[in-house]
Write a protein that holds these residues in place. Structure first.
Motif, mmCIF file in Angstrom:
data_model
loop_
_atom_site.group_PDB
_atom_site.id
_atom_site.type_symbol
_atom_site.label_atom_id
_atom_site.label_comp_id
_atom_site.label_asym_id
_atom_site.label_seq_id
_atom_site.Cartn_x
_atom_site.Cartn_y
_atom_site.Cartn_z
ATOM 1 N N ASP A 14 17.002 8.172 -3.503
ATOM 2 C CA ASP A 14 16.248 7.020 -3.027
ATOM 3 C C ASP A 14 15.932 7.244 -1.553
ATOM 4 N N CYS A 15 14.643 7.458 -1.251
ATOM 5 C CA CYS A 15 14.205 7.776 0.105
ATOM 6 C C CYS A 15 13.519 6.597 0.773
ATOM 7 N N SER A 16 13.854 5.387 0.371
ATOM 8 C CA SER A 16 13.218 4.204 0.947
ATOM 9 C C SER A 16 13.337 4.209 2.463
ATOM 10 N N ALA A 17 12.230 3.923 3.130
ATOM 11 C CA ALA A 17 12.197 3.924 4.591
ATOM 12 C C ALA A 17 11.396 2.712 5.059
ATOM 13 N N PRO A 18 11.614 2.256 6.289
ATOM 14 C CA PRO A 18 10.887 1.075 6.773
ATOM 15 C C PRO A 18 9.377 1.248 6.785
ATOM 16 N N ALA A 19 8.899 2.462 7.077
ATOM 17 C CA ALA A 19 7.452 2.696 7.162
ATOM 18 C C ALA A 19 7.000 3.549 5.983
ATOM 19 N N ASP A 20 5.841 3.188 5.395
ATOM 20 C CA ASP A 20 5.330 3.942 4.250
ATOM 21 C C ASP A 20 5.091 5.401 4.598
ATOM 22 N N VAL A 21 4.566 5.682 5.797
ATOM 23 C CA VAL A 21 4.265 7.059 6.176
ATOM 24 C C VAL A 21 5.552 7.866 6.257
ATOM 25 N N ALA A 22 6.609 7.300 6.901
ATOM 26 C CA ALA A 22 7.882 8.001 6.998
ATOM 27 C C ALA A 22 8.469 8.226 5.612
ATOM 28 N N GLN A 23 8.347 7.246 4.734
ATOM 29 C CA GLN A 23 8.859 7.354 3.379
ATOM 30 C C GLN A 23 8.153 8.462 2.623
ATOM 31 N N ALA A 24 6.826 8.499 2.690
ATOM 32 C CA ALA A 24 6.065 9.532 1.994
ATOM 33 C C ALA A 24 6.427 10.923 2.499
ATOM 34 N N ALA A 25 6.610 11.060 3.806
ATOM 35 C CA ALA A 25 6.964 12.349 4.371
ATOM 36 C C ALA A 25 8.340 12.788 3.919
ATOM 37 N N LEU A 26 9.283 11.839 3.835
ATOM 38 C CA LEU A 26 10.638 12.176 3.410
ATOM 39 C C LEU A 26 10.670 12.596 1.950
ATOM 40 N N VAL A 27 9.956 11.868 1.088
ATOM 41 C CA VAL A 27 9.883 12.244 -0.325
ATOM 42 C C VAL A 27 9.267 13.628 -0.474
ATOM 43 N N ASP A 28 8.177 13.884 0.248
ATOM 44 C CA ASP A 28 7.503 15.181 0.138
ATOM 45 C C ASP A 28 8.392 16.303 0.649
ATOM 46 N N ALA A 29 9.135 16.044 1.718
ATOM 47 C CA ALA A 29 10.040 17.061 2.247
ATOM 48 C C ALA A 29 11.157 17.372 1.257
ATOM 49 N N TRP A 30 11.702 16.335 0.619
ATOM 50 C CA TRP A 30 12.737 16.576 -0.387
ATOM 51 C C TRP A 30 12.177 17.354 -1.577
ATOM 52 N N ARG A 31 10.981 16.963 -2.042
ATOM 53 C CA ARG A 31 10.386 17.684 -3.169
ATOM 54 C C ARG A 31 10.221 19.163 -2.851
ATOM 55 N N ALA A 32 9.672 19.460 -1.677
ATOM 56 C CA ALA A 32 9.441 20.847 -1.295
ATOM 57 C C ALA A 32 10.756 21.618 -1.154
ATOM 58 N N GLU A 33 11.743 20.981 -0.535
ATOM 59 C CA GLU A 33 13.032 21.649 -0.345
ATOM 60 C C GLU A 33 13.728 21.925 -1.679
ATOM 61 N N ALA A 51 8.321 10.482 -6.814
ATOM 62 C CA ALA A 51 7.593 9.230 -7.007
ATOM 63 C C ALA A 51 7.282 8.666 -5.629
ATOM 64 N N ALA A 52 6.965 7.386 -5.546
ATOM 65 C CA ALA A 52 6.562 6.802 -4.264
ATOM 66 C C ALA A 52 7.697 6.817 -3.251
ATOM 67 N N SER A 53 8.917 6.517 -3.686
ATOM 68 C CA SER A 53 10.046 6.466 -2.752
ATOM 69 C C SER A 53 11.294 7.162 -3.275
ATOM 70 N N THR A 54 11.172 7.867 -4.390
ATOM 71 C CA THR A 54 12.327 8.520 -4.995
ATOM 72 C C THR A 54 11.985 9.917 -5.472
ATOM 73 N N VAL A 55 13.036 10.710 -5.713
ATOM 74 C CA VAL A 55 12.904 12.004 -6.384
ATOM 75 C C VAL A 55 13.990 12.054 -7.454
ATOM 76 N N LEU A 56 13.600 12.300 -8.690
ATOM 77 C CA LEU A 56 14.534 12.384 -9.803
ATOM 78 C C LEU A 56 14.848 13.844 -10.096
ATOM 79 N N LEU A 57 16.128 14.159 -10.198
ATOM 80 C CA LEU A 57 16.586 15.475 -10.627
ATOM 81 C C LEU A 57 17.246 15.303 -11.979
ATOM 82 N N ASP A 58 16.699 15.944 -12.991
ATOM 83 C CA ASP A 58 17.222 15.809 -14.354
ATOM 84 C C ASP A 58 17.640 17.177 -14.874
#
Length: 221
Positions: A14-33, A51-58
């Motif tokens: 769960d990468c929820s962040a106060p700002a949408d831009v920061a949240q999107a960047a954090l999700v994208d960084a986690w996906r790439a990593e 997803a918008a604020s999360t990354v699922l690992l299954d």
């Protein structure tokens, strides 16, 4: 970043962040990593789904051990997400090149977008064709790409009453995202154009033409 167990073999970041831009960047960084770590054999996961604020690992053989790894990787990911532009590139993600999407900009909601942005229609088209988009995640319908890249202040409201049918290939805007409808469906996004590009083919590998991380440019057809 919070780690939540999902069933016996999955974790939700769960990468929820106060700002949408920061949240999107954090999700994208986690996906790439996570993609990079999996390619290097440092992570075993069948699916990595942003997803918008999360990354699922299954498909994790040992979710508890994976959670420990995620906590150790978190400082690196947080540092690379501190700047939204190019975050995935700085993570060392393997790029497949930019996909150019030819668009006929004749959508019925162009005047409404121009009014919201307080510009004329040609300025809207210049903004859309001049933006470097990236697919943040896919959802809503198979192959529907949520494209980030527009400034947060240009976020748009959805229609008060969704259309019962939006044609396949419709290029649309809503909230902070641009998107392209891969098939005909109901929808409440503002329509700005249409493309003939096939976005989802169940017989293709991968089926979705624009997957997460793909760089996209809208070009006037």
């Amino acid at each position: 970043m919070r780690i939540r167990p999902v069933g016996a073999h999955a974790l939700l970041l769960d990468c929820s962040a106060p700002a949408d831009v920061a949240q999107a960047a954090l999700v994208d960084a986690w996906r790439a990593e996570l993609w990079r770590r999996r390619e290097r054999g440092e992570l075993t996961a069948v699916e990595i789904v942003p997803a918008a604020s999360t990354v699922l690992l299954d498909g994790l053989p040992d979710p508890a051990a994976t959670a420990d790894l995620l906590r150790r990787w978190a400082p690196t990911v947080a540092a690379s997400s501190s700047h939204a532009e190019g975050a995935a590139d700085r993570m060392g993600e393997r790029e497949s090149g930019e996909v150019i999407v030819p668009v006929d900009f004749d959508g019925p909601d162009l005047p409404a977008v121009a009014q919201h942005w307080e510009v004329d229609v040609p300025a809207v088209l210049r903004r859309l064709t001049g933006t470097r988009f990236r697919v943040a995640f896919c959802g809503f319908a198979p192959g529907f790409p949520y494209l980030t890249g527009l400034p947060a202040e240009l976020a748009l409201p959805r229609l008060a009453t969704p259309r019962p049918r939006v044609p396949a290939g419709s290029v649309a805007l809503a909230g902070p995202y641009a998107g392209i409808y891969p098939s005909a469906s109901p929808g409440g996004w503002l329509l700005v154009g249409r493309t003939e590009l096939v976005l989802f083919d169940v017989h293709a590998d991968p089926p979705a033409r624009l997957g997460p991380g793909t760089r996209v440019r809208l070009a006037a057809a």
